[in-house]
Motif scaffolding. Sequence first.
Motif, PDB file in Angstrom:
ATOM      1  N   ARG A  69       0.837  -1.201   0.000  1.00  0.00           N
ATOM      2  CA  ARG A  69       0.000   0.000   0.000  1.00  0.00           C
ATOM      3  C   ARG A  69       0.873   1.252   0.000  1.00  0.00           C
ATOM      4  O   ARG A  69       0.590   2.219  -0.695  1.00  0.00           O
ATOM      5  CB  ARG A  69      -0.945   0.010   1.196  1.00  0.00           C
ATOM      6  CG  ARG A  69      -1.810   1.272   1.211  1.00  0.00           C
ATOM      7  CD  ARG A  69      -2.872   1.238   2.235  1.00  0.00           C
ATOM      8  NE  ARG A  69      -2.300   1.357   3.563  1.00  0.00           N
ATOM      9  CZ  ARG A  69      -3.012   1.394   4.680  1.00  0.00           C
ATOM     10  NH1 ARG A  69      -4.327   1.296   4.614  1.00  0.00           N
ATOM     11  NH2 ARG A  69      -2.436   1.514   5.835  1.00  0.00           N
ATOM     12  N   GLY A  70       1.966   1.232   0.770  1.00  0.00           N
ATOM     13  CA  GLY A  70       2.887   2.366   0.781  1.00  0.00           C
ATOM     14  C   GLY A  70       3.491   2.622  -0.589  1.00  0.00           C
ATOM     15  O   GLY A  70       3.672   3.774  -0.998  1.00  0.00           O
ATOM     16  N   GLU A  73       0.657   4.195  -2.900  1.00  0.00           N
ATOM     17  CA  GLU A  73       0.252   5.571  -2.611  1.00  0.00           C
ATOM     18  C   GLU A  73       1.147   6.570  -3.347  1.00  0.00           C
ATOM     19  O   GLU A  73       0.719   7.668  -3.668  1.00  0.00           O
ATOM     20  CB  GLU A  73       0.303   5.837  -1.098  1.00  0.00           C
ATOM     21  CG  GLU A  73      -0.669   4.996  -0.291  1.00  0.00           C
ATOM     22  CD  GLU A  73      -2.126   5.253  -0.598  1.00  0.00           C
ATOM     23  OE1 GLU A  73      -2.474   6.385  -0.948  1.00  0.00           O
ATOM     24  OE2 GLU A  73      -2.920   4.303  -0.493  1.00  0.00           O
ATOM     25  N   ASP A  74       2.407   6.206  -3.612  1.00  0.00           N
ATOM     26  CA  ASP A  74       3.340   7.092  -4.302  1.00  0.00           C
ATOM     27  C   ASP A  74       3.178   7.045  -5.823  1.00  0.00           C
ATOM     28  O   ASP A  74       3.739   7.879  -6.516  1.00  0.00           O
ATOM     29  CB  ASP A  74       4.782   6.718  -3.945  1.00  0.00           C
ATOM     30  CG  ASP A  74       5.053   6.857  -2.457  1.00  0.00           C
ATOM     31  OD1 ASP A  74       4.344   7.655  -1.813  1.00  0.00           O
ATOM     32  OD2 ASP A  74       5.956   6.177  -1.953  1.00  0.00           O
ATOM     33  N   LYS A  76       1.557   7.292  -9.522  1.00  0.00           N
ATOM     34  CA  LYS A  76       0.567   7.940 -10.374  1.00  0.00           C
ATOM     35  C   LYS A  76       0.844   7.409 -11.771  1.00  0.00           C
ATOM     36  O   LYS A  76       1.873   7.707 -12.358  1.00  0.00           O
ATOM     37  CB  LYS A  76       0.689   9.462 -10.343  1.00  0.00           C
ATOM     38  CG  LYS A  76      -0.376  10.156 -11.148  1.00  0.00           C
ATOM     39  CD  LYS A  76      -0.333  11.650 -10.957  1.00  0.00           C
ATOM     40  CE  LYS A  76      -1.479  12.282 -11.708  1.00  0.00           C
ATOM     41  NZ  LYS A  76      -1.474  13.741 -11.526  1.00  0.00           N
ATOM     42  N   SER A 128      -9.005   8.244  -8.727  1.00  0.00           N
ATOM     43  CA  SER A 128      -8.476   7.407  -7.648  1.00  0.00           C
ATOM     44  C   SER A 128      -9.153   6.049  -7.715  1.00  0.00           C
ATOM     45  O   SER A 128     -10.382   5.955  -7.768  1.00  0.00           O
ATOM     46  CB  SER A 128      -8.743   8.064  -6.293  1.00  0.00           C
ATOM     47  OG  SER A 128      -8.222   7.258  -5.263  1.00  0.00           O
ATOM     48  N   GLY A 139      -5.643  -0.145  -0.507  1.00  0.00           N
ATOM     49  CA  GLY A 139      -4.821   0.961  -0.976  1.00  0.00           C
ATOM     50  C   GLY A 139      -5.502   1.698  -2.109  1.00  0.00           C
ATOM     51  O   GLY A 139      -6.567   1.294  -2.593  1.00  0.00           O
ATOM     52  N   HIS A 140      -4.887   2.787  -2.513  1.00  0.00           N
ATOM     53  CA  HIS A 140      -5.400   3.574  -3.630  1.00  0.00           C
ATOM     54  C   HIS A 140      -4.247   3.912  -4.563  1.00  0.00           C
ATOM     55  O   HIS A 140      -3.127   4.133  -4.119  1.00  0.00           O
ATOM     56  CB  HIS A 140      -6.053   4.869  -3.138  1.00  0.00           C
ATOM     57  CG  HIS A 140      -7.303   4.633  -2.352  1.00  0.00           C
ATOM     58  ND1 HIS A 140      -8.507   4.381  -2.951  1.00  0.00           N
ATOM     59  CD2 HIS A 140      -7.525   4.588  -1.013  1.00  0.00           C
ATOM     60  CE1 HIS A 140      -9.423   4.197  -2.017  1.00  0.00           C
ATOM     61  NE2 HIS A 140      -8.845   4.319  -0.837  1.00  0.00           N
ATOM     62  N   VAL A 141      -4.544   3.955  -5.830  1.00  0.00           N
ATOM     63  CA  VAL A 141      -3.561   4.355  -6.825  1.00  0.00           C
ATOM     64  C   VAL A 141      -4.209   5.432  -7.699  1.00  0.00           C
ATOM     65  O   VAL A 141      -5.392   5.359  -8.014  1.00  0.00           O
ATOM     66  CB  VAL A 141      -3.069   3.143  -7.667  1.00  0.00           C
ATOM     67  CG1 VAL A 141      -4.175   2.527  -8.471  1.00  0.00           C
ATOM     68  CG2 VAL A 141      -1.912   3.513  -8.550  1.00  0.00           C
TER      69      VAL A 141
END
Length: 148
Positions: A69-70, A73-74, A76, A128, A139-141
Motif C-alpha cells: 500500500r505504501g 500511494e506514491d 501515479k 483514484s 490501498g489507492h492508486v
Amino acid sequence: MKLILTAPVPKLGEPGDIVVVKDGYGRNYLLPHRFAIRWTRGAETQIGQIKRARDAKEIKTREQAEEVRGQLEDFKVQIPVQAGDTGRLFGAVTPADIVLAVKRAGGPALDKRSIEIDKPIKTIGTHSVGVKLHEAVKGHVAVETVAK
C-alpha cells in the motif's frame, strides 16, 4: 459432484480447493466457465501446482499488504486512451489496463480482481482507484487518463 476449483469462486472456495457441489451447478456453471475441473486422482496432483502458484502471487500477511500500500500511494500511472473532442473516452478503462500500467511503471504486481473501480472511468483526467490488498488493507492508486 466433486470438483477442483481453478479460480476463486465467492462463497465456495479458492483455487486448488476440492469442493462438492450439486450436479447442475457444476455442469452448467463451474465447468463451462472454467472455474473448476472434474476431480480425478490424476487431477489431485494439479492441486499442488495450483496452490503453489496461488501462494507465490498472494500477499500473505498484513505487513506485506501495508508495504505494498505504501508503494501504491506514491504511484501515479498514466494510461493513454482514445478520446473524443469533449474528453469522453471511446470505451472505459478496465482493471486489466490499470494492472498493466502499474506493472509498466515499475510498481508491485497486482491481480486484476483486486482492483475496485467505484464508477467506470470514461473521462480524461485523474481518478483514484481502490486496490484490495488484504482483508483489512485497502490501498489507492492515482490513475491519469491521457488522450493518444
